[in-house]
Design a protein around this motif. Structure first.
Motif, PDB file in Angstrom:
ATOM      1  N   GLY A 192     -37.575 -27.962  29.757  1.00 45.74           N
ATOM      2  CA  GLY A 192     -37.284 -28.158  28.330  1.00 45.74           C
ATOM      3  C   GLY A 192     -37.313 -26.847  27.564  1.00 45.74           C
ATOM      4  N   LEU A 193     -38.294 -26.021  27.855  1.00 46.78           N
ATOM      5  CA  LEU A 193     -38.393 -24.745  27.134  1.00 46.78           C
ATOM      6  C   LEU A 193     -37.279 -23.793  27.567  1.00 46.78           C
ATOM      7  CD1 LEU A 193     -42.240 -24.119  26.898  1.00 46.78           C
ATOM      8  CD2 LEU A 193     -40.659 -25.017  25.184  1.00 46.78           C
ATOM      9  N   ASN A 194     -36.932 -23.863  28.853  1.00 39.67           N
ATOM     10  CA  ASN A 194     -35.801 -23.076  29.327  1.00 39.67           C
ATOM     11  C   ASN A 194     -34.539 -23.474  28.571  1.00 39.67           C
ATOM     12  OD1 ASN A 194     -33.292 -23.036  31.149  1.00 39.67           O
ATOM     13  ND2 ASN A 194     -34.626 -21.550  32.168  1.00 39.67           N
ATOM     14  N   LEU A 195     -34.329 -24.773  28.464  1.00 43.76           N
ATOM     15  CA  LEU A 195     -33.140 -25.271  27.762  1.00 43.76           C
ATOM     16  C   LEU A 195     -33.202 -24.923  26.273  1.00 43.76           C
ATOM     17  CD1 LEU A 195     -30.527 -26.840  28.102  1.00 43.76           C
ATOM     18  CD2 LEU A 195     -31.790 -28.952  27.675  1.00 43.76           C
ATOM     19  N   THR A 196     -34.398 -24.971  25.709  1.00 42.07           N
ATOM     20  CA  THR A 196     -34.580 -24.604  24.300  1.00 42.07           C
ATOM     21  C   THR A 196     -34.015 -23.215  24.032  1.00 42.07           C
ATOM     22  OG1 THR A 196     -36.543 -25.974  24.057  1.00 42.07           O
ATOM     23  CG2 THR A 196     -36.315 -24.150  22.511  1.00 42.07           C
ATOM     24  N   ALA A 197     -34.346 -22.286  24.929  1.00 43.49           N
ATOM     25  CA  ALA A 197     -33.889 -20.907  24.748  1.00 43.49           C
ATOM     26  C   ALA A 197     -32.366 -20.822  24.796  1.00 43.49           C
ATOM     27  CB  ALA A 197     -34.498 -20.011  25.824  1.00 43.49           C
ATOM     28  N   PHE A 198     -31.775 -21.492  25.777  1.00 43.58           N
ATOM     29  CA  PHE A 198     -30.312 -21.418  25.907  1.00 43.58           C
ATOM     30  C   PHE A 198     -29.608 -22.160  24.766  1.00 43.58           C
ATOM     31  CE2 PHE A 198     -31.494 -19.987  30.069  1.00 43.58           C
ATOM     32  CZ  PHE A 198     -30.496 -19.088  30.387  1.00 43.58           C
ATOM     33  N   ASN A 199     -30.175 -23.313  24.366  1.00 47.31           N
ATOM     34  CA  ASN A 199     -29.557 -24.052  23.268  1.00 47.31           C
ATOM     35  C   ASN A 199     -29.655 -23.306  21.943  1.00 47.31           C
ATOM     36  OD1 ASN A 199     -28.728 -26.086  24.906  1.00 47.31           O
ATOM     37  ND2 ASN A 199     -30.192 -27.619  24.192  1.00 47.31           N
ATOM     38  N   ALA A 200     -30.761 -22.587  21.757  1.00 48.92           N
ATOM     39  CA  ALA A 200     -30.914 -21.826  20.511  1.00 48.92           C
ATOM     40  C   ALA A 200     -29.756 -20.851  20.363  1.00 48.92           C
ATOM     41  CB  ALA A 200     -32.242 -21.079  20.504  1.00 48.92           C
ATOM     42  N   GLU A 201     -29.376 -20.235  21.473  1.00 49.51           N
ATOM     43  CA  GLU A 201     -28.247 -19.305  21.436  1.00 49.51           C
ATOM     44  C   GLU A 201     -26.942 -20.034  21.118  1.00 49.51           C
ATOM     45  OE1 GLU A 201     -29.993 -16.376  21.113  1.00 49.51           O
ATOM     46  OE2 GLU A 201     -28.231 -15.571  22.138  1.00 49.51           O
ATOM     47  N   ALA A 202     -26.788 -21.228  21.668  1.00 47.14           N
ATOM     48  CA  ALA A 202     -25.570 -22.005  21.389  1.00 47.14           C
ATOM     49  C   ALA A 202     -25.491 -22.364  19.909  1.00 47.14           C
ATOM     50  CB  ALA A 202     -25.549 -23.266  22.240  1.00 47.14           C
ATOM     51  N   TYR A 203     -26.612 -22.836  19.372  1.00 48.80           N
ATOM     52  CA  TYR A 203     -26.651 -23.174  17.946  1.00 48.80           C
ATOM     53  C   TYR A 203     -26.357 -21.938  17.098  1.00 48.80           C
ATOM     54  CZ  TYR A 203     -28.965 -27.760  18.618  1.00 48.80           C
ATOM     55  OH  TYR A 203     -29.274 -29.047  18.942  1.00 48.80           O
ATOM     56  N   ARG A 204     -26.943 -20.807  17.500  1.00 49.58           N
ATOM     57  CA  ARG A 204     -26.790 -19.599  16.698  1.00 49.58           C
ATOM     58  C   ARG A 204     -25.315 -19.161  16.652  1.00 49.58           C
ATOM     59  NH1 ARG A 204     -27.587 -13.926  17.302  1.00 49.58           N
ATOM     60  NH2 ARG A 204     -27.696 -14.264  19.534  1.00 49.58           N
ATOM     61  N   ALA A 205     -24.664 -19.239  17.820  1.00 51.15           N
ATOM     62  CA  ALA A 205     -23.242 -18.896  17.845  1.00 51.15           C
ATOM     63  C   ALA A 205     -22.471 -19.832  16.911  1.00 51.15           C
ATOM     64  CB  ALA A 205     -22.699 -18.995  19.265  1.00 51.15           C
ATOM     65  N   GLY A 206     -22.881 -21.093  16.895  1.00 54.68           N
ATOM     66  CA  GLY A 206     -22.216 -22.063  16.016  1.00 54.68           C
ATOM     67  C   GLY A 206     -22.401 -21.714  14.547  1.00 54.68           C
ATOM     68  N   VAL A 207     -23.628 -21.362  14.177  1.00 53.59           N
ATOM     69  CA  VAL A 207     -23.903 -21.004  12.780  1.00 53.59           C
ATOM     70  C   VAL A 207     -23.112 -19.766  12.399  1.00 53.59           C
ATOM     71  CG1 VAL A 207     -25.667 -20.140  11.194  1.00 53.59           C
ATOM     72  CG2 VAL A 207     -26.189 -22.058  12.712  1.00 53.59           C
ATOM     73  N   GLN A 208     -23.075 -18.791  13.321  1.00 53.13           N
ATOM     74  CA  GLN A 208     -22.400 -17.543  12.983  1.00 53.13           C
ATOM     75  C   GLN A 208     -20.880 -17.682  12.986  1.00 53.13           C
ATOM     76  OE1 GLN A 208     -24.452 -14.913  15.654  1.00 53.13           O
ATOM     77  NE2 GLN A 208     -25.890 -14.299  14.049  1.00 53.13           N
ATOM     78  N   ALA A 209     -20.372 -18.769  13.587  1.00 53.18           N
ATOM     79  CA  ALA A 209     -18.919 -18.970  13.596  1.00 53.18           C
ATOM     80  C   ALA A 209     -18.421 -19.566  12.274  1.00 53.18           C
ATOM     81  CB  ALA A 209     -18.516 -19.873  14.755  1.00 53.18           C
ATOM     82  N   VAL A 210     -19.356 -20.035  11.433  1.00 54.85           N
ATOM     83  CA  VAL A 210     -18.927 -20.558  10.133  1.00 54.85           C
ATOM     84  C   VAL A 210     -18.375 -19.390   9.317  1.00 54.85           C
ATOM     85  CG1 VAL A 210     -19.667 -21.679   8.005  1.00 54.85           C
ATOM     86  CG2 VAL A 210     -20.660 -22.379  10.182  1.00 54.85           C
ATOM     87  N   PRO A 211     -17.117 -19.487   8.873  1.00 56.61           N
ATOM     88  CA  PRO A 211     -16.524 -18.336   8.180  1.00 56.61           C
ATOM     89  C   PRO A 211     -17.316 -17.956   6.923  1.00 56.61           C
ATOM     90  CG  PRO A 211     -14.871 -20.024   8.626  1.00 56.61           C
ATOM     91  CD  PRO A 211     -16.199 -20.614   8.959  1.00 56.61           C
ATOM     92  N   ARG A 212     -17.460 -16.677   6.725  1.00 56.68           N
ATOM     93  CA  ARG A 212     -18.138 -16.131   5.545  1.00 56.68           C
ATOM     94  C   ARG A 212     -17.601 -16.731   4.248  1.00 56.68           C
ATOM     95  NH1 ARG A 212     -20.684 -11.820   3.224  1.00 56.68           N
ATOM     96  NH2 ARG A 212     -19.203 -12.075   1.543  1.00 56.68           N
ATOM     97  N   GLU A 213     -16.280 -16.923   4.237  1.00 54.53           N
ATOM     98  CA  GLU A 213     -15.643 -17.413   3.010  1.00 54.53           C
ATOM     99  C   GLU A 213     -16.156 -18.805   2.633  1.00 54.53           C
ATOM    100  OE1 GLU A 213     -13.814 -16.284   5.650  1.00 54.53           O
ATOM    101  OE2 GLU A 213     -13.237 -14.323   4.844  1.00 54.53           O
ATOM    102  N   HIS A 214     -16.562 -19.579   3.657  1.00 54.91           N
ATOM    103  CA  HIS A 214     -17.088 -20.903   3.343  1.00 54.91           C
ATOM    104  C   HIS A 214     -18.409 -20.806   2.600  1.00 54.91           C
ATOM    105  CE1 HIS A 214     -14.595 -23.396   6.397  1.00 54.91           C
ATOM    106  NE2 HIS A 214     -13.880 -22.513   5.735  1.00 54.91           N
ATOM    107  N   LEU A 215     -19.175 -19.779   2.938  1.00 54.35           N
ATOM    108  CA  LEU A 215     -20.445 -19.590   2.239  1.00 54.35           C
ATOM    109  C   LEU A 215     -20.178 -19.190   0.792  1.00 54.35           C
ATOM    110  CD1 LEU A 215     -22.434 -17.693   5.020  1.00 54.35           C
ATOM    111  CD2 LEU A 215     -21.993 -20.133   4.749  1.00 54.35           C
ATOM    112  N   ASP A 216     -19.175 -18.323   0.596  1.00 58.65           N
ATOM    113  CA  ASP A 216     -18.782 -17.951  -0.760  1.00 58.65           C
ATOM    114  C   ASP A 216     -18.336 -19.182  -1.544  1.00 58.65           C
ATOM    115  OD1 ASP A 216     -19.297 -15.337  -0.125  1.00 58.65           O
ATOM    116  OD2 ASP A 216     -17.199 -14.770   0.175  1.00 58.65           O
ATOM    117  N   ALA A 217     -17.535 -20.029  -0.877  1.00 58.36           N
ATOM    118  CA  ALA A 217     -17.038 -21.234  -1.546  1.00 58.36           C
ATOM    119  C   ALA A 217     -18.201 -22.126  -1.972  1.00 58.36           C
ATOM    120  CB  ALA A 217     -16.081 -21.995  -0.635  1.00 58.36           C
ATOM    121  N   CYS A 218     -19.253 -22.167  -1.165  1.00 61.68           N
ATOM    122  CA  CYS A 218     -20.425 -22.973  -1.526  1.00 61.68           C
ATOM    123  C   CYS A 218     -21.061 -22.463  -2.810  1.00 61.68           C
ATOM    124  CB  CYS A 218     -21.458 -22.952  -0.403  1.00 61.68           C
ATOM    125  SG  CYS A 218     -20.955 -23.884   1.036  1.00 61.68           S
ATOM    126  N   VAL A 219     -21.153 -21.143  -2.920  1.00 60.41           N
ATOM    127  CA  VAL A 219     -21.704 -20.560  -4.147  1.00 60.41           C
ATOM    128  C   VAL A 219     -20.798 -20.915  -5.320  1.00 60.41           C
ATOM    129  CG1 VAL A 219     -22.270 -18.412  -5.347  1.00 60.41           C
ATOM    130  CG2 VAL A 219     -22.827 -18.681  -2.929  1.00 60.41           C
TER     131      VAL A 219
END
Ligand SMILES: Nc1ncnc2c1ncn2[C@@H]1O[C@H](COP(=O)(O)OP(=O)(O)O)[C@@H](O)[C@H]1O
Ligand SMILES: [Mg+2]
Lengths: 273, 223
Positions: free
Chosen positions: B99-126
């Protein structure tokens, strides 16, 4: 033809055709730089009336986007002040480092971007009602009703349940405009909203903006389309090196610019057309 | 090759195989629940603006990514009890390691997902007046989950395969049971082939689903 209104009641301004002044927005001595060397607003002064449609033109990199982003609260300024509707809006020397002082005023500014910013995981309807529900506290029924109205006025009712990926570029930008209008802004900012579009879709978006102009929406528009600028602007502002070089009614700026730099710039861009 | 295949001996071992399969499924499922939940929490930590929160989280991830999974399992089984003087039952221990091994690998997957959200979408939220937490909840999270989903599922399958490693510390999973049967009956070829087939049959549908999801996302992006 009397098109239904897109714009909620706007403050009525006394109309003074040739004056460059106005107290709807006042930028005073605004200073902004990125890091040490790059000054994008160099003690900039600019005024706007409530029924003004300012079109900002200038060379690429002259800080046009930065100006809009500052007004939207996306970037901060390091000096000077900006007032909006007679109230202090941004202060470069305030403790919050030159970001909007008043969230209520900030929500009265709407912005549409060059890049598509519709949220891809939400339908058109959900894109439209998200902020009205979460920010203005409208009920889902109220917000949906309002969204239907706006989409109908833009001829997009059939796209209510579509997802952004199913829309053309022009439709995406029109929905993005509708999404911003849902919050009943007093000022709309447009940053090259047709630059990413295929040529045949530019007009449909520009027509919506013209419709807004007829309804007296206050707008600051950045565009490279000089023909459109001439049609929509009440005043054209030419910026370079972080300063306003020249401003005036479109007829004057485009036919008899006073400043050599304005003339030079216009010659360049008009030749490209 | 004139090897005579003979699967008859297996009939008497179905019960044992079934027990092993249940342990394997339990390991894989619970590890995935742990990995999906803790992975997201860990991802948020690595994106935190404070260095002293970001740094240990990143170290945790690198530790699991840069050491063999087999070693991690062995370490959990032999070293953890010695260090903390606790004895936890083998399956829980296996779940913890996997589980902890998977936690580490999944954290990276989630992080890539968060970072793939275009910057402009964050601006649009503001521009739309959304508060930071509303932006995270309504705009970033759903988009990040979508991008991360195929990777999370692939990680999920891979932890099912990795779970076979716990056989080395005598957890009676499918692999372990298979190994016992193979040695008792002197029939490694049949036994290991059958075991392989079971792992394969469990994983293939999910792998296919991942491919389908990826194709769908590609066409959505192309439009
Ligand atoms: N966030 C930023 N950080 C550093 N430099 C920036 C940033 N945003 C813009 N710039 C720089 O500031 C200058 C003005 O940019 P911008 O306002 O986008 O100009 P324009 O819209 O007129 O092309 C450019 O040189 C650009 O590279
Ligand atoms: Mg720009």
């Amino acid at each position: 033809m009397t098109a239904p209104l897109l714009v909620a009641a706007q403050p009525q301004a006394s109309f003074v055709p040739d004056s460059a002044g106005g107290d709807f927005i006042q930028l005073r001595d605004v200073y902004k730089s990125y890091g040490e060397g790059l000054v994008v607003m160099d003690h900039l002064n600019l005024d706007m009336r409530a029924d003004d449609r300012l079109v900002i033109i200038g060379p690429s990199g002259s800080g046009k986007s930065s100006l809009l982003r500052v007004m939207m609260g996306l970037e901060s300024i390091q000096g000077g002040t900006i007032s909006f509707q007679g109230k202090s809006y941004i202060d470069g020397n305030a403790r919050n480092h030159g970001k909007p002082l008043d969230v209520r005023l900030q929500t009265q500014v709407g912005m549409v971007f060059q890049h598509y910013t519709l949220f891809p995981h939400l339908s058109v309807l959900s894109n439209l009602i998200l902020a009205p529900m979460k920010v203005h506290g409208l009920s889902k029924v109220q917000a949906t009703e309002k969204a239907r109205l706006f989409l109908a006025r833009l001829g997009l009712e059939s796209k209510l349940n579509a997802y952004p990926s199913q829309l053309s570029g022009g439709q995406k930008q029109r929905v993005a405009i509708a999404r911003a209008l849902m919050l009943e802004p007093k000022l709309m900012l447009f940053d090259e909203v047709t630059s990413a579009l295929d040529p045949e879709m530019v007009t449909e978006v520009q027509n919506v903006m013209m419709q807004l102009a007829e309804e007296k929406m206050a707008m600051i528009i950045v565009t490279h389309d000089m023909h459109f600028a001439r049609n929509i602007a009440s005043r054209v502002v030419f910026c370079a090196n972080g300063k306003v070089v020249e401003q005036g009614p479109p007829a004057q700026i485009f036919t008899q610019p006073k400043e050599p730099r304005t003339r030079e710039f216009l010659e360049k861009v008009l030749h490209l057309d | 090759m004139n090897y005579q295949f003979d699967f008859h001996f297996l009939t008497g071992n179905f019960g044992a195989l079934w027990e092993g399969l249940k342990v394997t499924l339990q390991l894989a499922l619970v590890s995935n629940v742990v990995g999906l939940i803790l992975g997201f929490g860990l991802c948020l930590l690595t994106l935190n603006r404070w260095f002293f929160i970001r740094w240990p989280a990143q170290l945790f991830i690198e530790f699991f990514r840069c050491t063999p999974a087999l070693l991690q399992i062995v370490w959990f089984f032999y070293c953890l009890p010695m260090l903390f003087n606790v004895f936890i039952d083998p399956i829980t221990m296996g779940v913890l390691a996997l589980g902890l091994n998977l936690t580490a690998f999944n954290a990276e997957a989630y992080r890539a997902g968060v970072q793939a959200v275009p910057r402009e979408h964050l601006d649009a939220c503001v521009a739309l007046g959304l508060r930071p937490w509303q932006r995270t909840l309504y705009v970033i999270l759903p988009q990040a989950l979508r991008t991360a989903l195929p990777v999370l599922m692939t990680n999920g399958i891979s932890i099912l395969q990795q779970s076979a490693l716990v056989a080395i510390v005598a957890v009676a999973d499918l692999m372990y049971v298979g190994k016992s049967i193979a040695t008792e009956a002197y029939r490694p070829l049949e036994t290991y082939s059958l075991i392989a087939l079971i792992y394969f049959a469990l994983s293939l549908p999910i792998a296919q689903l991942v491919q389908w999801l990826e194709r769908r996302q590609d066409t959505a992006l192309a439009r």
